[in-house]
Design an enzyme around this catalytic site. Structure first.
Site, PDB file in Angstrom:
ATOM      1  N   ARG A 102       0.888  -1.184   0.000  1.00  0.00           N
ATOM      2  CA  ARG A 102       0.000   0.000   0.000  1.00  0.00           C
ATOM      3  C   ARG A 102       0.910   1.213   0.000  1.00  0.00           C
ATOM      4  NH1 ARG A 102      -5.233   1.459   3.602  1.00  0.00           N
ATOM      5  NH2 ARG A 102      -6.058   0.085   1.999  1.00  0.00           N
ATOM      6  N   HIS A 129      -7.557   0.871  -6.288  1.00  0.00           N
ATOM      7  CA  HIS A 129      -7.707  -0.013  -5.117  1.00  0.00           C
ATOM      8  C   HIS A 129      -8.392  -1.310  -5.581  1.00  0.00           C
ATOM      9  CE1 HIS A 129      -7.781  -1.290  -1.112  1.00  0.00           C
ATOM     10  NE2 HIS A 129      -8.595  -0.429  -0.548  1.00  0.00           N
ATOM     11  N   GLN A 132     -10.184  -3.854  -3.045  1.00  0.00           N
ATOM     12  CA  GLN A 132     -11.469  -3.385  -2.520  1.00  0.00           C
ATOM     13  C   GLN A 132     -12.582  -3.631  -3.523  1.00  0.00           C
ATOM     14  OE1 GLN A 132     -12.308  -1.835   0.606  1.00  0.00           O
ATOM     15  NE2 GLN A 132     -14.322  -2.335  -0.210  1.00  0.00           N
ATOM     16  N   ASP A 219     -17.181   7.416  -1.158  1.00  0.00           N
ATOM     17  CA  ASP A 219     -15.907   7.303  -0.441  1.00  0.00           C
ATOM     18  C   ASP A 219     -15.589   8.689   0.137  1.00  0.00           C
ATOM     19  OD1 ASP A 219     -13.405   6.455   0.475  1.00  0.00           O
ATOM     20  OD2 ASP A 219     -12.436   6.586  -1.484  1.00  0.00           O
ATOM     21  N   CYS A 259     -16.295   1.753   0.975  1.00  0.00           N
ATOM     22  CA  CYS A 259     -15.085   0.976   1.245  1.00  0.00           C
ATOM     23  C   CYS A 259     -14.633   1.094   2.698  1.00  0.00           C
ATOM     24  CB  CYS A 259     -13.965   1.404   0.298  1.00  0.00           C
ATOM     25  SG  CYS A 259     -13.607   3.169   0.376  1.00  0.00           S
ATOM     26  N   ARG A 287     -13.693  -8.499   2.081  1.00  0.00           N
ATOM     27  CA  ARG A 287     -12.278  -8.233   1.823  1.00  0.00           C
ATOM     28  C   ARG A 287     -11.453  -9.475   2.171  1.00  0.00           C
ATOM     29  NH1 ARG A 287     -10.095  -3.148   1.707  1.00  0.00           N
ATOM     30  NH2 ARG A 287      -8.260  -4.279   0.980  1.00  0.00           N
TER      31      ARG A 287
HETATM   32  N1  NVA Z   1      -9.891   6.918  -1.134  1.00  0.00           N
HETATM   33  C1  NVA Z   1      -9.515   6.411   0.160  1.00  0.00           C
HETATM   34  C2  NVA Z   1      -9.772   4.941   0.228  1.00  0.00           C
HETATM   35  C3  NVA Z   1      -9.463   4.319   1.564  1.00  0.00           C
HETATM   36  C4  NVA Z   1      -9.708   2.846   1.581  1.00  0.00           C
HETATM   37  C5  NVA Z   1      -8.057   6.728   0.436  1.00  0.00           C
HETATM   38  O1  NVA Z   1      -7.246   6.557  -0.472  1.00  0.00           O
HETATM   39  O2  NVA Z   1      -7.748   7.165   1.537  1.00  0.00           O
HETATM   40  N1   CP Z   2     -11.151  -0.067   2.653  1.00  0.00           N
HETATM   41  C1   CP Z   2      -9.876  -0.159   3.040  1.00  0.00           C
HETATM   42  O1   CP Z   2      -8.968  -0.398   2.236  1.00  0.00           O
HETATM   43  O2   CP Z   2      -9.700   0.006   4.374  1.00  0.00           O
HETATM   44  P1   CP Z   2      -8.321   0.186   5.131  1.00  0.00           P
HETATM   45  O3   CP Z   2      -7.768   1.537   4.725  1.00  0.00           O
HETATM   46  O4   CP Z   2      -8.680   0.123   6.581  1.00  0.00           O
HETATM   47  O5   CP Z   2      -7.379  -0.910   4.715  1.00  0.00           O
END
Ligand code: NVA
Ligand code: CP
Length: 301
Positions: A102, A129, A132, A219, A259, A287
């Protein structure tokens, strides 16, 4: 399947095969059937950003599959002190059977796959992502019985989630409608591809986007890494909320997906969130099952 870097790389058949395996693994878990398909394998999990769901579901997933997982915070790795990703890739390939990462840049994930010799799974970048959205598609299929033909409406920031939802939805035959303010639209190339390959609409009118939707998705207004823009984004996205007014435009049996983490009173009203909590937390649970399917596909190919 060698890697999961982005959904655009997968065929419709590969996505369906992951979803089918996820259903099978969910069934086995619910019925206490052991499924140690990755016995003896180790996954490294590199995190440049925070995570609850991704970290815990990958880690538990590896244990359920008979393997093990290492949490590698980028702050503690030498990457954090400037060691090139090309070198990190070649070193980690000597110890591990797979890497989940990540991070911010998609290019970094692609480089990790290019220089390493083990499977790389994208656990979120600024661009997309994929894990997800595989869980989202699994949940949509559970609730709707099928994916093809259903209308998916995304309301909010044209971010990593929007990009992956468009690709996943269009690949599986959904009608995809996104409502995003100007300047905050999804990736231009992805939108062009979507318009050429399916039924796709991008508008600033949230009610028009939500019309007859089977699935409503949103989101956060400010993603990880955009904290400094949060105040400005509160103004830009003020109208971009899933609430009762938006739900009234959708089909009566529409489901809501998020998500998570969610900001009640911002991208979704507290009332809609609680009314649809069952679907949202099923999505979060999925997930785990989908990640395990991705791990089996990548680490045993
Ligand atoms: N768009 C959000 C998704 C988190 C799962 C982020 O990147 O923070
Ligand atoms: N939805 C998601 O990816 O959650 P986290 O940021 O908690 O991993």
């Amino acid at each position: 399947m060698k890697h999961l870097l982005k959904l655009m790389d997968l065929s419709k058949e590969e996505i369906c095969s992951i979803l089918n395996m996820a259903d099978q693994l969910k069934y086995e878990k619910k019925h206490g059937i052991e499924h140690k398909r990755l016995a003896g394998k180790t996954l490294g999990m590199i995190f440049q950003k925070s995570s609850t769901r991704t970290r815990v579901s990958f880690e538990v997933g590896m244990y359920d599959l008979g393997g093990s997982a290492l949490f590698l915070s980028a702050h503690d790795l030498q990457i954090g002190r400037g060691e090139p990703i090309e070198d990190t890739a070649r070193v980690l390939s000597r110890y591990l059977d797979g890497i989940m990462i990540r991070t911010y840049s998609q290019e970094e994930v692609e480089k990790l796959a290019e220089y390493g010799s083990i499977p790389v799974i994208n656990g979120l970048t600024d661009y997309c992502h994929p894990c997800q959205v595989l869980a989202d598609l699994m949940t949509i299929r559970e609730y709707k019985g099928a994916i093809r033909g259903n209308k998916l409406t995304y309301i909010g920031d044209g971010n990593n989630m929007a990009n992956s939802l468009i690709v996943g939805g269009i690949k599986l035959g959904m009608k995809v409608s996104v409502a995003c303010p100007e300047g905050y639209r999804p990736d231009a190339e992805i939108m062009k591809w979507a318009a050429e390959n399916g039924e796709f609409q991008c508008t600033e009118n949230i009610l028009e986007a939500a019309a007859d939707a089977d699935v409503l998705y949103t989101d956060v207004w400010a993603s990880m890494g955009q904290e400094a823009e949060a105040a400005e984004r509160q103004k830009v996205f003020a109208e971009y909320q899933i609430n009762d007014r938006v739900m009234a435009c959708a089909k009566r049996d529409a489901i809501v997906q998020h998500c998570l983490p969610a900001h009640r009173g911002e991208e979704i009203s507290a009332e809609v969130f609680e009314a649809h909590a069952a679907e949202i937390f099923d999505e979060a649970e999925n997930r785990l099952h989908v990640q395990k399917a991705v791990l089996v596909k990548c680490l045993t190919s």
